[in-house]
Design an enzyme around this catalytic site. Structure first.
Site, PDB file in Angstrom:
ATOM      1  N   LYS A 161       0.691  -1.151   0.179  1.00  0.00           N
ATOM      2  CA  LYS A 161      -0.105  -0.017  -0.051  1.00  0.00           C
ATOM      3  C   LYS A 161       0.915   1.260   0.025  1.00  0.00           C
ATOM      4  O   LYS A 161       2.017   1.089   0.234  1.00  0.00           O
ATOM      5  CB  LYS A 161      -0.953   0.013   1.166  1.00  0.00           C
ATOM      6  CG  LYS A 161      -1.772  -1.446   1.346  1.00  0.00           C
ATOM      7  CD  LYS A 161      -2.664  -1.666   0.133  1.00  0.00           C
ATOM      8  CE  LYS A 161      -2.911  -3.427  -0.098  1.00  0.00           C
ATOM      9  NZ  LYS A 161      -3.854  -3.766   0.594  1.00  0.00           N
TER      10      LYS A 161
HETATM   11  C1  LIG Z   1      -4.786  -5.149   0.837  1.00  0.00           C
HETATM   12  C2  LIG Z   1      -6.111  -5.094   1.051  1.00  0.00           C
HETATM   13  C3  LIG Z   1      -6.830  -5.491   2.335  1.00  0.00           C
HETATM   14  C4  LIG Z   1      -6.337  -6.136   3.336  1.00  0.00           C
HETATM   15  O1  LIG Z   1      -5.234  -5.178   4.139  1.00  0.00           O
HETATM   16  P1  LIG Z   1      -4.337  -5.936   5.233  1.00  0.00           P
HETATM   17  O2  LIG Z   1      -3.713  -4.671   6.011  1.00  0.00           O
HETATM   18  O3  LIG Z   1      -3.451  -6.647   4.492  1.00  0.00           O
HETATM   19  O4  LIG Z   1      -5.169  -6.879   5.899  1.00  0.00           O
HETATM   20  C5  LIG Z   1      -8.149  -5.273   2.360  1.00  0.00           C
HETATM   21  N1  LIG Z   1      -8.894  -4.677   1.283  1.00  0.00           N
HETATM   22  C6  LIG Z   1      -8.208  -4.618   0.081  1.00  0.00           C
HETATM   23  C7  LIG Z   1      -9.192  -4.176  -1.275  1.00  0.00           C
HETATM   24  C8  LIG Z   1      -6.815  -4.597  -0.062  1.00  0.00           C
HETATM   25  O5  LIG Z   1      -6.246  -4.387  -1.198  1.00  0.00           O
END
Ligand SMILES: *Cc1c(COP(=O)(O)O)cnc(C)c1O
Length: 377
Positions: free
Chosen positions: A181
């Site tokens: 992210k």
């Molecule tokens: C990455 C992601 C998540 C999960 O995030 P984590 O912090 O890894 O639990 C949830 N929803 C979407 C759309 C994502 O891309």
């Protein structure tokens, strides 16, 4: 040296801030987690932020805090990360899948209303890859049917819908700090809300169920251990991670700007190629390009795989956009789903490629990515 799909960016600031935490001796959910939450809620222009161990934890807590559980249904787009639906299973509710639109890869708002039943309690609006979902339409439906909206903003820090940052249009917004992210704390997440009661519930559930409103006369005495009127979890973020988050936050404007620069360059190079569908930056205002995802127009999965194999051979990392969660074995069994029921989600799973994008990615490296794609299309 190859070209990675992403590259987190850290410098002395993260080290300095982490060292402060280590030196202080208070390493979990303490003053620096509070600092991170304050910075976050200010940035989001909202009342409350609750730091948690991941966005998955944030989504789980959001559903718990809203009281969603057994017998309830929650609407989730068919093309997203698996967690947008797993969180519904955690609380014993059922997922109602809705197909997406090809243009934005977000939920097809025209298909939400037909999916609503008397059991429907909420819609999880996913802003996939940093591209805002159509919140006006989603909120209008939610109001009409008295549904909660939870925003899955895992990919969408800084993303704006009609000029307003996503995350606080619905009841609760959930963010991720996973390394894929835009900013990262290794693992980490955040809930945001403007509702005081939900804020209290989120805090309580994150921290073993310790009430933040009910206290006994022993409160603040050395023997006070809290009031536990429901079962909670340990979904806290450590101050070590929060320290990284605070330092990363200082870089956010730069990180967001540079992603836009990379996306603009890719768009310039790829827009004219008939065989590809690229994100339309005239339509997708507010997109922050957590991931730059293109679709192979033909939808030919073998061809897509061959392109990705060629990229891998050239040392270029790529990934599919995400998956059609309606195709997982678990969901097919539990919900009796068949291939072909969510054609757009399946098309996007088969045809999507995420291109490398990271801070200071050079034009030469982007050219390499573009060249290898064009040669193998
Ligand atoms: C990455 C992601 C998540 C999960 O995030 P984590 O912090 O890894 O639990 C949830 N929803 C979407 C759309 C994502 O891309």
């Amino acid at each position: 040296m190859g070209i990675p799909i992403t590259k987190p960016f850290f410098d002395e600031e993260e080290l300095r801030k982490v060292k402060e935490v280590l030196d202080s001796g208070w390493v979990t959910q303490g003053p620096v987690t509070a600092e991170f939450e304050n910075i976050f809620s200010q940035y989001q222009d909202c009342q409350y932020a609750v730091a948690v161990s991941s966005c998955t934890a944030a989504l789980h807590l959001a559903l718990l805090a809203l009281g969603i559980g057994k017998g309830d249904e929650v609407i989730v787009p068919a093309f997203t990360w698996i967690t947008s639906a797993s969180c519904v299973e955690y609380v014993g509710a059922d997922v109602k899948f809705v197909d997406i639109e090809k243009e934005s890869m977000n939920i097809d708002v025209s298909m939400i209303e037909p999916a609503i039943t008397e059991r429907t309690k909420a819609i999880i609006a996913v802003h996939l890859f940093g591209n805002p979902a159509k919140m006006d339409e989603i909120m209008a439906i939610a109001e009409k049917y008295h549904l909660y909206v939870i925003e899955d903003c895992a990919c969408a820090i800084g993303t704006a819908y009609k000029g307003r940052k996503v995350g606080t249009t619905g009841k609760i917004g959930c963010f991720s700090f996973h390394p894929r992210k835009t900013i990262t704390t290794g693992e980490g997440g955040m809930c945001v809300t403007n509702d005081k009661q939900l804020y209290n519930r989120l805090q309580q559930l994150r921290n073993h169920g310790a009430s933040v409103t009910k206290r006994t006369a022993e409160y603040k005495k050395p023997y006070y251990m809290g009031v536990y009127d429901e079962v909670g979890y340990n979904l806290r973020l450590s101050d070590i991670q929060a320290a990284v988050g605070v330092a990363q936050f200082g870089k956010l404007p730069m990180l967001l700007n540079d992603r836009r620069r990379c996306a603009a360059y890719y768009l310039k190079k790829l827009s004219g190629i008939r065989a590809l569908i690229v994100p339309d930056d005239r339509v997708h205002i507010g997109h922050t390009y957590q991931a730059f995802v293109v679709l192979l127009r033909s939808g030919d999965r073998n061809k897509r795989n061959a392109i990705m194999d060629a990229m891998a051979s050239a040392g270029i990392q790529s990934r599919p956009g995400t998956i059609a969660i309606t195709r997982t074995e678990f969901n097919r069994k539990k919900y009796n789903l068949d291939y072909g029921q969510f054609p757009v989600a399946e098309y996007c799973e088969d045809s999507s490629i995420t291109l490398p994008i990271y801070l200071h990615m050079s034009m030469e490296d982007m050219d390499k990515v573009v060249d290898i794609m064009i040669r193998n299309i």
